[in-house]
Each structure stands twice: as C-alpha cells, then as structure tokens.
Enzyme design. Structure first.
Site, PDB file in Angstrom:
ATOM      1  N   MET A   1      42.536  37.755  41.993  1.00 15.91           N
ATOM      2  CA  MET A   1      42.705  36.337  42.319  1.00 15.91           C
ATOM      3  C   MET A   1      44.172  35.920  42.274  1.00 15.91           C
ATOM      4  O   MET A   1      44.471  34.735  42.239  1.00 15.91           O
ATOM      5  CB  MET A   1      41.887  35.497  41.344  1.00 15.91           C
ATOM      6  CG  MET A   1      40.392  35.722  41.441  1.00 15.91           C
ATOM      7  SD  MET A   1      39.729  35.257  43.035  1.00 15.91           S
ATOM      8  CE  MET A   1      39.855  33.479  42.928  1.00 15.91           C
ATOM      9  N   ALA A   2      45.074  36.886  42.251  1.00 19.65           N
ATOM     10  CA  ALA A   2      46.497  36.562  42.196  1.00 19.65           C
ATOM     11  C   ALA A   2      46.883  35.677  43.376  1.00 19.65           C
ATOM     12  O   ALA A   2      46.590  35.984  44.518  1.00 19.65           O
ATOM     13  CB  ALA A   2      47.336  37.840  42.202  1.00 19.65           C
ATOM     14  N   GLN A  54      44.776  39.233  31.713  1.00 24.24           N
ATOM     15  CA  GLN A  54      44.631  40.531  32.382  1.00 24.24           C
ATOM     16  C   GLN A  54      46.001  41.123  32.698  1.00 24.24           C
ATOM     17  O   GLN A  54      46.882  40.447  33.222  1.00 24.24           O
ATOM     18  CB  GLN A  54      43.824  40.363  33.672  1.00 24.24           C
ATOM     19  CG  GLN A  54      43.468  41.669  34.336  1.00 24.24           C
ATOM     20  CD  GLN A  54      42.594  41.469  35.567  1.00 24.24           C
ATOM     21  OE1 GLN A  54      43.101  41.413  36.675  1.00 24.24           O
ATOM     22  NE2 GLN A  54      41.284  41.359  35.368  1.00 24.24           N
ATOM     23  N   CYS A  85      42.287  46.796  40.966  1.00 29.32           N
ATOM     24  CA  CYS A  85      42.925  46.105  42.098  1.00 29.32           C
ATOM     25  C   CYS A  85      43.202  47.082  43.239  1.00 29.32           C
ATOM     26  O   CYS A  85      43.849  48.121  43.042  1.00 29.32           O
ATOM     27  CB  CYS A  85      44.226  45.449  41.661  1.00 29.32           C
ATOM     28  SG  CYS A  85      45.064  44.590  43.020  1.00 29.32           S
ATOM     29  N   LYS A 125      38.349  46.341  33.778  1.00 25.68           N
ATOM     30  CA  LYS A 125      37.700  46.164  35.076  1.00 25.68           C
ATOM     31  C   LYS A 125      38.006  47.384  35.937  1.00 25.68           C
ATOM     32  O   LYS A 125      39.163  47.810  36.023  1.00 25.68           O
ATOM     33  CB  LYS A 125      38.179  44.892  35.778  1.00 25.68           C
ATOM     34  CG  LYS A 125      37.469  44.668  37.118  1.00 25.68           C
ATOM     35  CD  LYS A 125      37.947  43.410  37.832  1.00 25.68           C
ATOM     36  CE  LYS A 125      37.170  43.231  39.136  1.00 25.68           C
ATOM     37  NZ  LYS A 125      37.631  42.072  39.924  1.00 25.68           N
ATOM     38  N   ASN A 186      30.384  42.515  39.638  1.00 22.48           N
ATOM     39  CA  ASN A 186      31.318  41.765  40.466  1.00 22.48           C
ATOM     40  C   ASN A 186      31.226  42.247  41.910  1.00 22.48           C
ATOM     41  O   ASN A 186      31.086  43.444  42.159  1.00 22.48           O
ATOM     42  CB  ASN A 186      32.739  41.954  39.925  1.00 22.48           C
ATOM     43  CG  ASN A 186      33.806  41.291  40.787  1.00 22.48           C
ATOM     44  OD1 ASN A 186      34.755  41.940  41.205  1.00 22.48           O
ATOM     45  ND2 ASN A 186      33.674  40.020  41.047  1.00 22.48           N
ATOM     46  N   GLY A 187      31.268  41.294  42.851  1.00 22.63           N
ATOM     47  CA  GLY A 187      31.286  41.652  44.268  1.00 22.63           C
ATOM     48  C   GLY A 187      30.248  40.921  45.086  1.00 22.63           C
ATOM     49  O   GLY A 187      29.059  41.004  44.803  1.00 22.63           O
ATOM     50  N   ARG A 211      36.248  35.441  44.583  1.00 23.28           N
ATOM     51  CA  ARG A 211      36.374  34.775  45.884  1.00 23.28           C
ATOM     52  C   ARG A 211      35.288  33.723  46.107  1.00 23.28           C
ATOM     53  O   ARG A 211      35.513  32.736  46.801  1.00 23.28           O
ATOM     54  CB  ARG A 211      36.333  35.825  47.001  1.00 23.28           C
ATOM     55  CG  ARG A 211      37.576  36.727  47.021  1.00 23.28           C
ATOM     56  CD  ARG A 211      37.522  37.713  48.168  1.00 23.28           C
ATOM     57  NE  ARG A 211      36.335  38.551  48.079  1.00 23.28           N
ATOM     58  CZ  ARG A 211      35.754  39.127  49.130  1.00 23.28           C
ATOM     59  NH1 ARG A 211      36.235  38.922  50.332  1.00 23.28           N
ATOM     60  NH2 ARG A 211      34.691  39.887  48.962  1.00 23.28           N
TER      61      ARG A 211
END
Length: 332
Positions: A1-2, A54, A85, A125, A186-187, A211
C-alpha cells in the site's frame, strides 16, 4: 500500500471498523539513515492501536538494527516483516518477494529478528512463491512458526503474478490447517460476502485488506456487520459517506501544513476524489471536487449531491450488495 495510505486514512479505516492496522513499509537502510520522511510514513496515533510497523530489506543486520530503532522510537504493538512485495524496485534489491527464492535465508532472517526483539511480537507477510514452479509457502509457514513468528499473512499469488488473476485461497486454507500460529489471508478481497465465506469454511484467523479498502474504508464496517448478523449489510448512505469524507478532510487539514495563507485545500483534491469510488453521480462529483478550494466548500457540495440522488440512494439501500447493478443514469 506504499503511496496509497497515510496516518489520516488509517484513522478513517479504524473508525470504520478495521481491527488491526499496519503502516506502509519502510526499508531498513532508510530507517538507519534517519530520513525524516521515514518517521512520518510510520507515524500513528494511540487510537489506531493495535498497530504494526512493516519493514523490508535484504541484509539481516540492517533489518535487526532498524527494527530495534523503530521499537525504541515508536513502540509499535508488533513489527511486520515484508517478504512478499512484488515490486521490481524492491525485488531488484534482493528484498521483499525476492527472498522467497532463498527460503532458508528468509527463515534465518526472521529468526534472528525475533531473537533480537524479545519484548515485541514479530509477524511476517509472504506470497505463495516466486512463480508457479517454485511454490514455497507451504514449507516456509511451519518453519516461520518454529522461528517464533507470531502470525503470518499469506498473499495468494506468486511474485510473477503481481496482482493479476485470482488469488489462490485454497492454498491459504491448506496452510492454515497445518500450523497453529494465526494465518491471515490476503488477495482479491472486495466485499463482505467473501470474508464471511472465508471465515465460515476455513481456519484462517482473519483477512488483510489492501486494495479493496482504497477509496472505500466502509468495507471494514460492512465486514464487521456481515460477520455479526450473517447477512450482507446495506452500503453506507450518501449522508454517511459525506460525513466520512468531510471528517477525513478536516483531519487532513489539521495535520498538514501545505495550506497557503488563503487556506486552500487544492492539494487535497486527489485524496478526496478517491473517496467517491462507486458513488452515485461520481463523474459529475469528481468535476466539482477538482475545483474545491476550501474546507467550507465541501458541505454545500455534499448537500447538493445528497439531494440530487436522494431517491436513487434510497433504492440502493434496499439492495443486498453495493455490487448489484445500480439504478440507471446514476453514475454519470
């Protein structure tokens, strides 16, 4: 989410029901160099706890030193290690998902950081693997558990997939069956029905939403309601959405110093426009918000918009999902 979240948006998500928050990630080397933007990126308020910070990096010593410095400076509830990432800017530095190509090194790094932070929980993660021919999450998960990782978030795609295609939730479910530490999936989470189904049929302890929350912080409220009541809740009304947008604008203005002597909030327009996602009349509304200059401009825009779509909004409240087809001519 950067680049997509900040301390104020996290506050908004918390107010809308998010249970646990995690900051944007920061590179360990950047923490050690003491760049002021690093501390701004990982800043948080007490009301946002439990909060994780994180970090990512390629060198174990750097990761340990950065984690220690963050714990001393910010006192987060946990440190989260990013091994997932897929960004080329990250993986080219042998960080993030690139570490999935060397699982033993990944686990050693995690174990070393855990031992260096005896009083701070460490989570991680990962993704399923680098590509379809090197799926390693099933093997890594129990090793990370043995290394002392307190919870593991698994993104159900490989690095090569990026964010394309559907996440492989069956693999996440299988891993959750075979470890005792909490597994967070997640996803592809886009609505409360998905989360309800996941929690009903699997042993995952929760879901992480990235997202799906961009421009729609209300997703957390909807999920909490669905899990409690067992049915799809109605989406927020236009009044509720505008109350949140205006609250967000005021929070942003109170923390930022970019307003000039005239009090212009032109710098805020892009952030406000994001919050019109899936909104009735969003095209016309975005044109109005592109012209907004001051905080006091927002309530009149909100009032006109709510009145203009009052009937359509009432009809939407009777639908079972915000993903059902909207009334005709409401999105122009």
């Amino acid at each position: 989410m950067a680049g997509f979240t900040d301390i104020v948006y996290r506050e908004l998500c918390k107010q809308e029901g998010a249970d646990v928050l995690v900051t944007e990630f920061v590179m360990s080397d950047s923490v050690l160099m003491g760049h002021p933007m690093v501390w701004e990126t990982i800043d948080f308020t007490e009301t946002q706890r439990p909060m994780g910070i994180q970090i990512f990096g390629y060198d174990t010593n750097s990761m340990v030193d950065a984690a220690k410095r963050i714990v001393q400076h910010s006192r987060p509830d946990f440190i989260d290690l990013n091994f997932g990432c897929p960004s080329d800017k990250v993986t080219c530095q042998m960080a993030g998902a690139s570490l999935l190509k060397t699982p033993d090194a990944l686990v050693r790094m995690a174990e070393t950081i855990v031992k260096a932070l005896p009083d701070t929980p460490v989570t991680a993660k990962i993704r399923l693997g680098w590509d379809a021919d090197s799926i390693v999450a099933h093997a890594i998960a129990p090793q990370l558990q043995d290394a002392g990782i307190q919870a593991l978030t698994i993104h159900g795609r490989t690095k090569v997939q990026g964010y394309s295609g559907e996440a492989d939730w069956d693999s996440i479910f299988e891993i959750a069956e075979n470890v005792t530490m909490p597994i967070v999936g997640n996803g592809n989470i886009r609505n409360s029905s998905q989360v309800y189904d996941i929690m009903q049929k699997s042993k995952v302890s929760g879901v992480m939403i990235g997202r799906g929350a961009m421009g729609y912080p209300w997703i957390f409220r909807e999920i909490k309601e669905h899990l409690k009541m067992g049915k799809v809740p109605p989406p927020p009304t236009l009044q509720q959405r505008w109350d949140t947008i205006i609250r967000y604008a005021n929070l942003l203005a109170s923390r930022e110093t970019r307003q000039n002597d005239t009090g212009s909030i032109a710098w805020m327009r892009t952030k406000l426009i994001k919050l019109t996602k899936d909104m009735l009349g969003c095209k016309k509304l975005r044109l109005e918000l592109q012209q907004v200059e001051k905080l006091e401009d927002l309530p009149p825009i909100a009032e006109r918009h709510i009145q203009r779509y009052a009937n359509a909004d009432a009809a939407i409240q009777k639908r079972t999902s915000r993903f059902d087809p909207p009334p005709e001519s409401t999105s122009s």
